[in-house]
Design a protein around this motif. Sequence first.
Motif, short mmCIF file in Angstrom:
data_model
loop_
_atom_site.label_atom_id
_atom_site.label_comp_id
_atom_site.label_asym_id
_atom_site.label_seq_id
_atom_site.Cartn_x
_atom_site.Cartn_y
_atom_site.Cartn_z
N ARG A 1 17.07 58.46 51.24
CA ARG A 1 18.29 58.97 51.90
C ARG A 1 19.89 58.02 51.56
NH1 ARG A 1 16.38 60.86 57.15
NH2 ARG A 1 15.36 58.83 56.91
N ALA A 2 19.75 56.92 51.66
CA ALA A 2 20.63 56.37 52.45
C ALA A 2 20.60 54.93 51.46
CB ALA A 2 20.69 56.24 53.29
N TYR A 3 21.53 54.49 51.07
CA TYR A 3 21.79 52.90 50.83
C TYR A 3 21.89 52.17 51.98
CZ TYR A 3 22.16 54.51 45.95
OH TYR A 3 21.68 55.35 45.13
N PHE A 4 21.38 51.08 51.84
CA PHE A 4 21.61 49.83 52.82
C PHE A 4 22.40 48.86 51.58
CE2 PHE A 4 18.33 49.12 56.47
CZ PHE A 4 19.22 50.09 56.52
N VAL A 5 23.65 48.58 52.05
CA VAL A 5 24.88 48.30 51.68
C VAL A 5 24.37 46.29 51.63
CG1 VAL A 5 26.58 47.61 49.70
CG2 VAL A 5 25.55 49.74 50.39
N ASP A 6 24.42 45.62 50.61
CA ASP A 6 24.34 44.23 51.17
C ASP A 6 25.24 43.60 50.31
OD1 ASP A 6 23.63 41.42 52.34
OD2 ASP A 6 21.83 41.48 50.84
N LEU A 7 26.62 43.19 51.55
CA LEU A 7 27.94 42.33 50.88
C LEU A 7 27.49 40.65 51.08
CD1 LEU A 7 30.71 44.47 52.32
CD2 LEU A 7 29.45 44.70 50.33
N PRO A 8 28.58 40.49 49.77
CA PRO A 8 28.11 38.81 49.51
C PRO A 8 28.19 37.98 50.83
CG PRO A 8 30.10 39.63 48.17
CD PRO A 8 29.44 40.82 49.00
N GLY A 9 28.18 36.88 51.46
CA GLY A 9 28.02 36.90 52.56
C GLY A 9 28.99 35.60 51.99
N TYR A 10 30.53 35.05 53.00
CA TYR A 10 31.13 34.49 52.79
C TYR A 10 31.88 33.42 53.35
CZ TYR A 10 31.99 36.66 57.10
OH TYR A 10 32.03 37.92 58.39
N GLY A 11 32.60 32.30 53.34
CA GLY A 11 32.55 31.23 54.62
C GLY A 11 31.88 29.98 53.90
N TYR A 12 30.98 29.68 53.36
CA TYR A 12 30.31 28.44 52.85
C TYR A 12 31.21 27.20 52.10
CZ TYR A 12 26.26 26.05 51.02
OH TYR A 12 24.97 24.27 51.15
N ALA A 13 31.52 26.02 52.76
CA ALA A 13 32.21 25.35 52.24
C ALA A 13 32.42 24.70 51.33
CB ALA A 13 32.12 23.93 53.65
N LYS A 14 31.13 24.99 51.01
CA LYS A 14 31.11 23.93 49.16
C LYS A 14 31.37 25.27 48.01
CE LYS A 14 27.60 20.84 50.65
NZ LYS A 14 26.40 20.40 51.02
N VAL A 15 31.52 26.39 48.25
CA VAL A 15 31.94 27.21 47.42
C VAL A 15 33.68 27.21 46.78
CG1 VAL A 15 32.84 29.57 47.36
CG2 VAL A 15 30.28 29.41 47.74
N SER A 16 33.62 26.72 45.63
CA SER A 16 34.23 26.28 44.30
C SER A 16 36.30 27.71 44.54
CB SER A 16 34.53 26.47 43.08
OG SER A 16 34.17 27.90 42.41
N LYS A 17 37.22 26.97 44.24
CA LYS A 17 38.10 28.06 44.63
C LYS A 17 37.43 29.10 43.82
CE LYS A 17 42.21 26.33 45.88
NZ LYS A 17 43.18 24.90 46.10
N GLU A 18 36.89 29.56 42.57
CA GLU A 18 37.19 30.60 42.16
C GLU A 18 36.62 31.57 42.36
OE1 GLU A 18 36.60 27.52 40.98
OE2 GLU A 18 38.96 27.29 40.04
N GLU A 19 35.59 30.90 43.41
CA GLU A 19 34.19 31.75 44.01
C GLU A 19 34.91 32.53 45.07
OE1 GLU A 19 30.64 32.11 42.75
OE2 GLU A 19 31.80 32.16 41.02
N LYS A 20 36.00 31.95 46.00
CA LYS A 20 35.84 32.10 46.97
C LYS A 20 37.26 33.56 46.07
CE LYS A 20 36.09 28.44 50.25
NZ LYS A 20 37.12 27.19 50.59
N ALA A 21 38.10 33.43 45.79
CA ALA A 21 38.41 33.90 45.00
C ALA A 21 38.11 35.31 44.03
CB ALA A 21 39.81 33.58 43.75
N ARG A 22 36.37 35.31 43.64
CA ARG A 22 36.12 35.99 43.21
C ARG A 22 35.50 37.03 44.67
NH1 ARG A 22 32.57 38.14 39.77
NH2 ARG A 22 30.47 36.92 41.02
#
Length: 194
Positions: free
Chosen positions: A70-91
């Motif tokens: 009947r519906a979707y639960f949509v799980d958006l990607p988590g954010y704010g993880y310090a060790k993530v690269s600039k490229e991943e953040k931009a993505r």
Amino acid sequence: MNINNVEFIKSAASPRDFIADGLPEIVFSGKSNVGKSSVINRLLNRKNFARVGSSPGKTVHVNYFLIDRRAYFVDLPGYGYAKVSKEEKARWGKLMERFFESSGAISLGVLIVDSRHKPTADDVTMSEYFKAVGRPWVVVANKCDKLKAGEIEPNISLIRETLALTDDIPTIVFSAEKGTGARELMSHILKYVQ
Ligand code: GDP
């Protein structure tokens, strides 16, 4: 309500994989480690449906779960993880921009924050996304089991102030661990799932 059937449908890594079939979408967002997977599992009464504790920040995907067809639960990607690269953040930023641009089916937004702390700048950014969509949304203050009773009210006030919430946006005191707030959140969700 009991959810009888949950199906993992897909993990969308790019906008062309977003689902747009008209079913209502309940959209969950929150910083890495805030307990987003645990909140979703709690609502679904499943132990390990949404992956808990999977390498934070590593997966910039939008995950779709079909709920009783009947519906979707949509799980958006988590954010704010310090060790993530600039490229991943931009993505992440690009993917979110595109997601919210094509957001016709968002029925309810669920922004999960940590009840113990002042919301981060990223939390504020995410709240702006939900405000801009113009659809109903709620704020879930998770991990309340880690608070003393007297800390709840001032912390909720700080969260509401920091996110500049208007009176129509509820804050739900929640513990994915204990189940606190699950009924209340479910009652909001059910308004939009027919
Ligand atoms: P996600 O990265 O946002 O999906 O977070 P997870 O669901 O993987 O949870 C991150 C960590 O926080 C895990 O160790 C969970 O067991 C823990 N956690 C999640 N929700 C709660 C809660 O309500 N209370 C407590 N005490 N711990 C929680």
